[in-house]
Scaffold this motif. Structure first.
Motif, PDB file in Angstrom:
ATOM      1  N   TYR A   1       0.679  -1.167   0.150  1.00  0.00           N
ATOM      2  CA  TYR A   1      -0.135   0.061  -0.143  1.00  0.00           C
ATOM      3  C   TYR A   1       0.651   1.178  -0.100  1.00  0.00           C
ATOM      4  O   TYR A   1       0.519   2.114  -0.853  1.00  0.00           O
ATOM      5  CB  TYR A   1      -1.097   0.129   1.114  1.00  0.00           C
ATOM      6  N   VAL A   2       1.862   1.169   0.954  1.00  0.00           N
ATOM      7  CA  VAL A   2       2.617   2.557   0.893  1.00  0.00           C
ATOM      8  C   VAL A   2       3.598   2.589  -0.236  1.00  0.00           C
ATOM      9  O   VAL A   2       3.689   3.615  -0.726  1.00  0.00           O
ATOM     10  CB  VAL A   2       3.572   2.440   2.260  1.00  0.00           C
TER      11      VAL A   2
ATOM     12  N   LYS B   1       2.735   6.851  -6.894  1.00  0.00           N
ATOM     13  CA  LYS B   1       1.698   7.711  -7.299  1.00  0.00           C
ATOM     14  C   LYS B   1       2.327   9.212  -7.067  1.00  0.00           C
ATOM     15  O   LYS B   1       1.759  10.030  -8.141  1.00  0.00           O
ATOM     16  CB  LYS B   1       0.508   7.638  -6.808  1.00  0.00           C
ATOM     17  N   GLN B   2       2.948   9.345  -6.341  1.00  0.00           N
ATOM     18  CA  GLN B   2       3.284  10.919  -6.014  1.00  0.00           C
ATOM     19  C   GLN B   2       4.334  11.313  -6.980  1.00  0.00           C
ATOM     20  O   GLN B   2       5.212  11.114  -7.534  1.00  0.00           O
ATOM     21  CB  GLN B   2       4.124  11.003  -4.613  1.00  0.00           C
TER      22      GLN B   2
END
Length: 83
Positions: free
Chosen positions: A75-76, A82-83
């Motif tokens: 998840y992390v 995505k950033q």
């Protein structure tokens, strides 16, 4: 990862249900993670034919997101990409 936290119903446990730990379990979950709700009851069936109800211990939507991604680390990682 993929651990599904479950809680026996009040008054039930491994001994009262006659479970040995050698069973294979099928957990009747909705097909989409978005349909799972915190605290939802689910039916568990063993390969020996026993069936019982447990409460899902996904207590927050965040925990469901972690499960949907295969755990906290994936998840992390996906969030950082995505950033």
């Amino acid at each position: 990862m993929g651990v599904i936290p479950l809680c026996f119903e009040p008054g039930e446990d491994v001994d009262t249900l006659g479970l040995t730990g050698h069973e294979r379990y099928t957990i009747d979950l909705p097909s989409e993670v978005s349909e799972i709700r915190p605290g939802q009851d689910v039916t568990i069936t063993t390969n020996t034919g026993k069936s019982f109800t447990c409460t899902l211990r996904f207590d927050t939507e965040v925990e469901l997101a972690y499960f949907d991604h295969g755990g906290i680390l994936p998840y992390v990682t996906r969030s950082l990409i995505k950033q």
